[in-house]
Motif scaffolding. Structure first.
Motif, PDB file in Angstrom:
ATOM      1  N   HIS A 418       0.995  -1.334  -0.039  1.00 41.60           N
ATOM      2  CA  HIS A 418      -0.076  -0.105  -0.079  1.00 41.60           C
ATOM      3  C   HIS A 418       0.835   1.213  -0.096  1.00 41.60           C
ATOM      4  O   HIS A 418       1.982   1.265   0.324  1.00 41.60           O
ATOM      5  CB  HIS A 418      -0.954   0.055   1.061  1.00 41.60           C
ATOM      6  CG  HIS A 418      -0.286   0.068   2.542  1.00 41.60           C
ATOM      7  ND1 HIS A 418       0.298   1.273   3.065  1.00 41.60           N
ATOM      8  CD2 HIS A 418       0.140  -1.094   3.321  1.00 41.60           C
ATOM      9  CE1 HIS A 418       1.048   0.964   4.183  1.00 41.60           C
ATOM     10  NE2 HIS A 418       0.836  -0.452   4.505  1.00 41.60           N
ATOM     11  N   THR A 419       0.509   2.196  -0.531  1.00 44.87           N
ATOM     12  CA  THR A 419       1.212   3.419  -0.420  1.00 44.87           C
ATOM     13  C   THR A 419       1.508   3.941   1.238  1.00 44.87           C
ATOM     14  O   THR A 419       0.489   3.641   1.873  1.00 44.87           O
ATOM     15  CB  THR A 419       0.511   4.769  -1.086  1.00 44.87           C
ATOM     16  OG1 THR A 419      -0.948   4.864  -0.330  1.00 44.87           O
ATOM     17  CG2 THR A 419       0.043   4.341  -2.457  1.00 44.87           C
ATOM     18  N   GLY A 424      -3.370   4.982   2.436  1.00 40.32           N
ATOM     19  CA  GLY A 424      -2.852   3.669   2.148  1.00 40.32           C
ATOM     20  C   GLY A 424      -2.767   3.051   3.620  1.00 40.32           C
ATOM     21  O   GLY A 424      -2.799   1.867   3.541  1.00 40.32           O
ATOM     22  N   SER A 427      -6.047   1.831   4.871  1.00 42.93           N
ATOM     23  CA  SER A 427      -6.372   0.672   3.899  1.00 42.93           C
ATOM     24  C   SER A 427      -5.618  -0.617   4.760  1.00 42.93           C
ATOM     25  O   SER A 427      -6.206  -1.650   4.711  1.00 42.93           O
ATOM     26  CB  SER A 427      -6.313   0.794   2.591  1.00 42.93           C
ATOM     27  OG  SER A 427      -6.302  -0.293   1.731  1.00 42.93           O
ATOM     28  N   PRO A 446       4.633  -1.040   3.283  1.00 45.04           N
ATOM     29  CA  PRO A 446       4.218   0.567   2.922  1.00 45.04           C
ATOM     30  C   PRO A 446       5.394   0.761   1.537  1.00 45.04           C
ATOM     31  O   PRO A 446       6.602   0.444   1.831  1.00 45.04           O
ATOM     32  CB  PRO A 446       4.309   1.342   3.877  1.00 45.04           C
ATOM     33  CG  PRO A 446       5.321   0.449   4.795  1.00 45.04           C
ATOM     34  CD  PRO A 446       4.984  -0.851   4.607  1.00 45.04           C
ATOM     35  N   GLN A 449       4.258   5.531  -4.425  1.00 43.75           N
ATOM     36  CA  GLN A 449       3.307   5.323  -5.662  1.00 43.75           C
ATOM     37  C   GLN A 449       4.021   4.453  -6.782  1.00 43.75           C
ATOM     38  O   GLN A 449       3.530   3.759  -7.547  1.00 43.75           O
ATOM     39  CB  GLN A 449       2.742   6.809  -6.123  1.00 43.75           C
ATOM     40  CG  GLN A 449       1.400   6.360  -7.106  1.00 43.75           C
ATOM     41  CD  GLN A 449       0.387   5.675  -6.344  1.00 43.75           C
ATOM     42  OE1 GLN A 449       0.079   5.955  -5.350  1.00 43.75           O
ATOM     43  NE2 GLN A 449      -0.025   4.820  -7.371  1.00 43.75           N
ATOM     44  N   SER A 464      -2.947  -5.548  -3.821  1.00 45.96           N
ATOM     45  CA  SER A 464      -2.444  -4.213  -3.966  1.00 45.96           C
ATOM     46  C   SER A 464      -3.591  -3.266  -4.443  1.00 45.96           C
ATOM     47  O   SER A 464      -4.585  -3.690  -4.926  1.00 45.96           O
ATOM     48  CB  SER A 464      -1.535  -3.941  -4.969  1.00 45.96           C
ATOM     49  OG  SER A 464      -1.055  -2.494  -5.386  1.00 45.96           O
TER      50      SER A 464
END
Length: 566
Positions: A418-419, A424, A427, A446, A449, A464
């Motif tokens: 995730h970002t 992110g 989430s 993490p 992008q 993702s």
């Protein structure tokens, strides 16, 4: 007694606003004037007049002493004159966008995001567009028709249109642009989304024909969409390889300045074919990545418009009532990919277990403050498709997890990339917590992008985040994401039954047949879960109270062209 007036400049039509003695400012008065405008505050106190004047960013005070009220009235007349001059100055709109623009050339730019689309819409035109009511209206094309077999679309083009560089707009520009994108050698990123188009032919200067491999329902509204294909660039700018940083279109505005990481400035096109509908003289797109900073700038009157997807900001703006919140529900979805090419998601039971452990409602409440709807399919709120969605059910999640463990000899465990943004992280953490309740282990990774996109495109991930973009018709995206032979099938999902459904959807001869086929596609996708929904698509733009004329947020893009400042 003290009487205070503010000449509102471009933001208030040049009117003088009287302020009550108990207030030093007001919302209309606080609106930022254009750089050329002068905001004048006149204070009459006894026998003296103080006339502070401000232009752009500085505030200068001038003391005018008068012996009689006659001089005071003269000063009032001076202030009114300055105000009238301000109203006559350029009308400027300042828009805060989230990111800088990659560029405006299709093959190099690859994808138009919200920020880039907002600018592109100002400088380039499409053949057709949607009006304020959502109906199709002519733009560069004045008429169009389809052949009886649905395999040829012919467009009659508007005469007398000029590009910003003075070149005539002709059918050759349309044909060269589209054939360049269709050429496999150019490897255009979005080619797959309109691959039924085989060739585009110019017939004289003002007729262009699109030749299709088979009937394709999305073609009816294709040119009203927001993507690199629909905006027609100058053939000369493309040939000279300047389009990326110096876009040349036929649009209402022309790029005059671009300071990377800071702002883009576009000025009114004096030769625009539809110039009577354009009120603004200049639009400044300021790049402000931080959402809180964007909203603070709007509140301070430093910008006129912001785009946002942050629930707390949206709710705050609605509660305070000093700005106007525009919103629109679209098609598409915020999603998660599950990589079906490697464990554990090469097993459908693992995917179903994770799906039943997931709860959109929890995620949307935490991350979006319920400003985005939960969805059971990406077809939009108007669709009546019974999509067979697998909703949150912990017992079912545990049952599918146990079935997977019996077959694989180990419990479900996977990594979610995730970002590293706040959203992110939210989430990932919610995914981790919800799956833990079903006995499923989620490890979080993490990444930025760029790394996330690289991992997804190289198939180096388990789960993702991604999105199905808002579009007039999401069918082309579904085909690209789910067909086994598609290079954009990023989950590596492979099911011959799905391939058959996708082909039926693509080649359907009527809208009704296409809708039914699309619903069948979504139903199978929901059953086997290569893609998981995190939420629907709802777009928000917040503007100052003096802004009118913003059209609906089609595909989430604010259209600045027809805006007026009152």
């Amino acid at each position: 007694m003290v009487a205070r007036y503010v000449a509102g400049g471009t933001g208030t039509g040049g009117r003088l606003h009287r302020l009550s003695p108990s207030r030093s400012n007001c919302r209309p008065c606080a609106r930022r004037a254009s750089p050329a405008a002068v905001i004048t505050l006149l204070t009459i106190r006894n026998q003296g007049v103080t006339l502070p004047g401000s232009a752009a960013s500085s505030l200068r005070y001038r003391e005018v002493t008068m012996g009689t009220i006659k001089h005071g009235l003269a000063a009032v007349a001076l202030a009114a004159s300055i105000a009238a001059g301000a109203a006559a100055q350029a009308k400027e709109l300042v828009v805060a966008i989230e990111t800088d623009i990659r560029g405006f050339e299709a093959i190099q730019g690859r994808v138009l995001g919200i920020a880039a689309s907002t600018v592109m819409n100002a400088v380039a035109d499409r053949l057709i567009q949607r009006d304020a009511n959502g109906d199709i209206e002519p733009q560069l094309a004045t008429a169009w028709e389809a052949s009886a077999d649905g395999k040829t679309y012919t467009y009659t083009l508007r005469k007398g249109v000029k590009f910003h560089n003075g070149d005539d707009f002709t059918a050759r520009d349309v044909a060269e642009h589209w054939n360049r994108l269709l050429d496999p050698a150019n490897k255009y990123f979005g080619r797959l989304f309109f691959s039924p188009i085989q060739k585009v032919v110019a017939d004289g200067d003002h007729t262009v024909t699109f030749q299709l491999a088979h009937p394709w329902i999305p073609m009816e509204r294709l040119h009203a969409g927001v993507n690199f294909g629909t905006y027609v660039p100058s053939s000369r700018a493309v040939a000279e390889e300047t389009m990326m940083r110096e876009p040349v279109g036929t649009g209402a505005f022309m790029l005059s300045e671009w300071r990377s990481g800071d702002r883009l400035i576009v000025d009114r096109n004096p030769n625009y074919w539809d110039k009577d509908k354009i009120s603004l003289d200049r639009v400044v797109f300021r790049i402000i990545p931080d959402q809180a900073t964007r909203y603070a700038a709007l509140q301070a009157g430093e910008v006129d418009m912001i785009w946002t997807d942050r629930g707390d900001t949206i709710l705050k703006a609605k509660e305070e009532g000093e700005t106007i919140v525009h919103e629109r529900v679209g098609q598409g979805a915020i999603i998660n990919f599950m990589n079906t090419a490697r464990p554990p998601f090469d097993n459908v039971d693992a995917r179903r277990a994770v799906q039943h452990a997931w709860d959109q409602g929890v995620y949307l409440k935490v991350s979006f403050k319920d400003t985005v709807p939960a969805v059971e399919h990406p077809l939009g709120a108007s669709s009546t498709c019974d999509a067979g969605y697998r909703g949150p059910d912990r017992d079912k999640a545990k049952a599918f997890a146990a079935k997977y463990e019996a077959a694989a000899g180990k419990p479900i465990a996977f990594e979610m990339i995730h970002t590293s943004t706040q959203r992110g992280r939210e989430s990932g953490e919610i995914m981790q917590q919800l799956n833990k309740r079903a006995g499923i282990t989620v490890n979080l990774q993490p990444v930025d992008q760029l790394q996330l996109r690289q991992k997804v495109f190289t198939n180096n991930y388990d789960m993702s985040g991604w999105r199905i973009a808002d579009a007039q018709d999401v069918g082309p995206q579904l085909f690209a994401l789910l067909h086994s032979k598609s290079p954009y099938n990023l989950t590596k999902y492979n099911n011959p039954a799905m391939d058959d459904l996708l082909v039926k959807m693509r080649t359907a001869a009527t809208g009704e047949a296409r809708a039914e086929a699309m619903c069948n596609v979504v139903r199978l996708m929901n059953d086997e879960v290569p893609i998981q929904y995190r939420g629907g698509r709802k777009h928000y733009t917040i503007v100052g109270a003096d802004i009118d004329g913003l059209r609906p947020l089609y595909q989430g893009v604010p259209d600045v062209r027809y805006i007026t400042k009152n």
